[in-house]
Motif scaffolding. Sequence first.
Motif, PDB file in Angstrom:
ATOM      1  N   THR A 122      15.755   4.068   0.105  1.00 55.94           N
ATOM      2  CA  THR A 122      14.395   4.622   0.134  1.00 55.94           C
ATOM      3  C   THR A 122      13.445   3.675   0.849  1.00 55.94           C
ATOM      4  O   THR A 122      12.613   4.100   1.667  1.00 55.94           O
ATOM      5  CB  THR A 122      13.904   4.871  -1.300  1.00 55.94           C
ATOM      6  OG1 THR A 122      14.799   5.785  -1.946  1.00 55.94           O
ATOM      7  CG2 THR A 122      12.500   5.448  -1.289  1.00 55.94           C
ATOM      8  N   ILE A 123      13.555   2.387   0.561  1.00 56.62           N
ATOM      9  CA  ILE A 123      12.707   1.396   1.234  1.00 56.62           C
ATOM     10  C   ILE A 123      12.982   1.397   2.736  1.00 56.62           C
ATOM     11  O   ILE A 123      12.056   1.430   3.554  1.00 56.62           O
ATOM     12  CB  ILE A 123      12.958  -0.003   0.641  1.00 56.62           C
ATOM     13  CG1 ILE A 123      12.583  -0.024  -0.846  1.00 56.62           C
ATOM     14  CG2 ILE A 123      12.159  -1.057   1.401  1.00 56.62           C
ATOM     15  CD1 ILE A 123      12.964  -1.310  -1.551  1.00 56.62           C
ATOM     16  N   THR A 124      14.272   1.371   3.090  1.00 55.97           N
ATOM     17  CA  THR A 124      14.642   1.375   4.510  1.00 55.97           C
ATOM     18  C   THR A 124      14.100   2.608   5.204  1.00 55.97           C
ATOM     19  O   THR A 124      13.529   2.534   6.302  1.00 55.97           O
ATOM     20  CB  THR A 124      16.176   1.324   4.641  1.00 55.97           C
ATOM     21  OG1 THR A 124      16.667   0.160   3.991  1.00 55.97           O
ATOM     22  CG2 THR A 124      16.587   1.295   6.103  1.00 55.97           C
TER      23      THR A 124
ATOM     24  N   THR B 264       0.827  -1.222   0.000  1.00 56.22           N
ATOM     25  CA  THR B 264       0.000   0.000   0.000  1.00 56.22           C
ATOM     26  C   THR B 264       0.852   1.259   0.000  1.00 56.22           C
ATOM     27  O   THR B 264       0.310   2.350   0.134  1.00 56.22           O
ATOM     28  CB  THR B 264      -0.931   0.002   1.224  1.00 56.22           C
ATOM     29  OG1 THR B 264      -0.137   0.102   2.420  1.00 56.22           O
ATOM     30  CG2 THR B 264      -1.776  -1.262   1.275  1.00 56.22           C
ATOM     31  N   MET B 265       2.178   1.110  -0.134  1.00 56.42           N
ATOM     32  CA  MET B 265       3.076   2.261  -0.127  1.00 56.42           C
ATOM     33  C   MET B 265       3.443   2.581  -1.572  1.00 56.42           C
ATOM     34  O   MET B 265       4.356   1.968  -2.145  1.00 56.42           O
ATOM     35  CB  MET B 265       4.311   1.960   0.731  1.00 56.42           C
ATOM     36  CG  MET B 265       3.949   1.627   2.179  1.00 56.42           C
ATOM     37  SD  MET B 265       5.323   0.966   3.177  1.00 56.42           S
ATOM     38  CE  MET B 265       6.337   2.428   3.360  1.00 56.42           C
ATOM     39  N   PRO B 266       2.732   3.510  -2.210  1.00 50.07           N
ATOM     40  CA  PRO B 266       2.896   3.725  -3.660  1.00 50.07           C
ATOM     41  C   PRO B 266       4.284   4.177  -4.065  1.00 50.07           C
ATOM     42  O   PRO B 266       4.733   3.895  -5.177  1.00 50.07           O
ATOM     43  CB  PRO B 266       1.846   4.806  -3.973  1.00 50.07           C
ATOM     44  CG  PRO B 266       1.586   5.485  -2.665  1.00 50.07           C
ATOM     45  CD  PRO B 266       1.748   4.420  -1.618  1.00 50.07           C
ATOM     46  N   ASP B 267       4.997   4.868  -3.176  1.00 51.95           N
ATOM     47  CA  ASP B 267       6.332   5.348  -3.537  1.00 51.95           C
ATOM     48  C   ASP B 267       7.326   4.213  -3.703  1.00 51.95           C
ATOM     49  O   ASP B 267       8.382   4.387  -4.327  1.00 51.95           O
ATOM     50  CB  ASP B 267       6.844   6.327  -2.473  1.00 51.95           C
ATOM     51  CG  ASP B 267       6.063   7.624  -2.477  1.00 51.95           C
ATOM     52  OD1 ASP B 267       6.127   8.348  -1.483  1.00 51.95           O
ATOM     53  OD2 ASP B 267       5.379   7.901  -3.485  1.00 51.95           O
ATOM     54  N   LEU B 268       7.024   3.058  -3.107  1.00 53.67           N
ATOM     55  CA  LEU B 268       7.956   1.927  -3.186  1.00 53.67           C
ATOM     56  C   LEU B 268       7.678   1.059  -4.416  1.00 53.67           C
ATOM     57  O   LEU B 268       8.608   0.531  -5.027  1.00 53.67           O
ATOM     58  CB  LEU B 268       7.865   1.075  -1.914  1.00 53.67           C
ATOM     59  CG  LEU B 268       8.200   1.794  -0.603  1.00 53.67           C
ATOM     60  CD1 LEU B 268       8.213   0.793   0.547  1.00 53.67           C
ATOM     61  CD2 LEU B 268       9.541   2.511  -0.707  1.00 53.67           C
ATOM     62  N   GLY B 269       6.412   0.871  -4.765  1.00 51.07           N
ATOM     63  CA  GLY B 269       6.077   0.086  -5.946  1.00 51.07           C
ATOM     64  C   GLY B 269       6.459  -1.375  -5.837  1.00 51.07           C
ATOM     65  O   GLY B 269       6.724  -2.034  -6.849  1.00 51.07           O
ATOM     66  N   LEU B 270       6.500  -1.922  -4.619  1.00 52.89           N
ATOM     67  CA  LEU B 270       6.861  -3.324  -4.450  1.00 52.89           C
ATOM     68  C   LEU B 270       5.739  -4.233  -4.965  1.00 52.89           C
ATOM     69  O   LEU B 270       4.552  -3.925  -4.823  1.00 52.89           O
ATOM     70  CB  LEU B 270       7.126  -3.632  -2.974  1.00 52.89           C
ATOM     71  CG  LEU B 270       8.280  -2.865  -2.315  1.00 52.89           C
ATOM     72  CD1 LEU B 270       8.424  -3.295  -0.871  1.00 52.89           C
ATOM     73  CD2 LEU B 270       9.570  -3.074  -3.071  1.00 52.89           C
TER      74      LEU B 270
ATOM     75  N   PRO C  13      11.267  -2.359  -7.691  1.00 55.90           N
ATOM     76  CA  PRO C  13      11.458  -1.688  -8.981  1.00 55.90           C
ATOM     77  C   PRO C  13      12.899  -1.239  -9.161  1.00 55.90           C
ATOM     78  O   PRO C  13      13.576  -0.878  -8.189  1.00 55.90           O
ATOM     79  CB  PRO C  13      10.507  -0.479  -8.904  1.00 55.90           C
ATOM     80  CG  PRO C  13       9.486  -0.859  -7.881  1.00 55.90           C
ATOM     81  CD  PRO C  13      10.205  -1.715  -6.889  1.00 55.90           C
ATOM     82  N   GLU C  14      13.372  -1.256 -10.391  1.00 57.24           N
ATOM     83  CA  GLU C  14      14.777  -0.937 -10.669  1.00 57.24           C
ATOM     84  C   GLU C  14      15.137   0.484 -10.248  1.00 57.24           C
ATOM     85  O   GLU C  14      16.274   0.760  -9.885  1.00 57.24           O
ATOM     86  CB  GLU C  14      15.069  -1.139 -12.157  1.00 57.24           C
ATOM     87  CG  GLU C  14      16.536  -0.983 -12.515  1.00 57.24           C
ATOM     88  CD  GLU C  14      16.838  -1.460 -13.927  1.00 57.24           C
ATOM     89  OE1 GLU C  14      15.957  -2.092 -14.526  1.00 57.24           O
ATOM     90  OE2 GLU C  14      17.946  -1.192 -14.394  1.00 57.24           O
ATOM     91  N   ASP C  15      14.158   1.397 -10.281  1.00 59.88           N
ATOM     92  CA  ASP C  15      14.469   2.795  -9.977  1.00 59.88           C
ATOM     93  C   ASP C  15      14.235   3.155  -8.517  1.00 59.88           C
ATOM     94  O   ASP C  15      14.280   4.339  -8.154  1.00 59.88           O
ATOM     95  CB  ASP C  15      13.640   3.726 -10.866  1.00 59.88           C
ATOM     96  CG  ASP C  15      12.134   3.500 -10.693  1.00 59.88           C
ATOM     97  OD1 ASP C  15      11.338   4.320 -11.168  1.00 59.88           O
ATOM     98  OD2 ASP C  15      11.758   2.477 -10.063  1.00 59.88           O
TER      99      ASP C  15
END
Length: 493
Positions: free
Chosen positions: A112-114, A8-14, A105-107
């Motif tokens: 950022t995830i941490t 649910t964290m759109p900035d991560l795109g996992l 995602p590659e980018d």
Amino acid sequence: MKLRSLLTMPDLGLRAVTGEDGLDREIRWVVTTDLLDPGRYLSGGELVLSGLVWWSRPADSEVFAGALARSGVSGLAAWDVERGRIPDDLVAACRRHRIPLFQVPEDVAFATITEQIVRRLSTARAADLGAVLDRHRRLVAGAGLDPVLELVGRDLGMRCWVLTPTGRLVAGPHPPAADPAALARAYLAAPRLPHRVSPDISILSVAEETTSRVADWFIACEGDWTEWPAERRALTDELAAIVALERARLDDRLSAEGRLSQELIRTVAARDHEILPHLKLTGLDLDAPFTAVAATARADLRPGELRTVLAEILPDHSRLGLLGDEAIALVPTPDDLAASLRDALSALAPGLTGLAVGVSKPAAARELRGIVEEARYARRLAAARTDPVCVVGHDELATHMLLLASVPDDVRRMFKERLLDPLHTYDEVHKADLILTLETFLQHSGSWTRCAEQLHLHVNSVRYRIQRIEELTGRDLSRLEDRVDFFLALRLR
């Protein structure tokens, strides 16, 4: 925080690849690893981030996934930048061990995830939620640590400094309240952290649970930490989490420059590619002399952490990379580095249990392969000694290694190919082990009997193989000159 929240964290795109039935697992912390078997550094509940540097063959996936499962991690988020995919064998291994696997995602950087996960974990236990979020926002905006420490000083009336184990000041008001070198010594030698250096100064770790002390940063704060109220201790914990994020952000391994440096080291070690084009991409001065440094550490210091230690003590503009568990650096300097490295590592010795370092002589760019080989040979010599921390310079090497290191790459390659390629070709076709026989024969000073015993062969079989070697190469192994040539060619492999 549950694994399901990551989706649910759109900035991560996992994206969940496998293990959807385990998405209700709780995340306790985030750990990034490049190790094939990171089990000894995991304690359960972690979300593991991996760039899959450890992967070299399908069997590695089972080893890695098995280590994660035994450690009780919550899940794995991965992406292989070089290959552009997650290997199918890793997906299958995670499915077998019921490990939820996410594709990164590659980018999206691991930092950022941490950052985002630690922010969520931190806010759940922060005493002052608004102040903590403000500190995070300032850090994410690129202001760095100084404004964060300024806020801590203003809000708590407590000055803080961030330092490295060498005593280098990363952030904080000038000057520090105590000698930085003395604070670093106290940090490395402290039996446990936090630690009161004096009634006026306390030191605490940044990421003690996930990072070896000698490769971490630490925080020095005014006051006696044993007298701090619970709210102040909570905020210093938040400060440590923010500093850990900044340290991860500044880690150059995933930056363009870091990837170019890694590729340069791999190219130099591979021997079958041109070096100069890669050297130009790194921005290094091709006319400058270079010195090579090779280092390995015991198991309590991971390869990535070893690289961090070297980056801290080597001059600016050095290029570092990893070859398995060995760290290699190319340093643009005309100076002999061995003495300065001994001094720097002596200061870090309380935090090191075993480190072997080899240093080459300075040489021009066209001799990079030679000096890297020289440094690696010196490192092996250092590892054979009993000193916990040992640095061997080029002046201590055997003379034949110095000779080989000074010969141009194309000459070395041609010399090796002319002598050994006929044997390699014959071995590939006939499975005859001529190369092994030759190496064993020379190791035993030409003794037919000892060579036969070592290879578990009849002496006549050894004689036949040596005769075949002589026929294929036109050399005579009863001649000292030809034995020396073969010995040198074998050392060039």
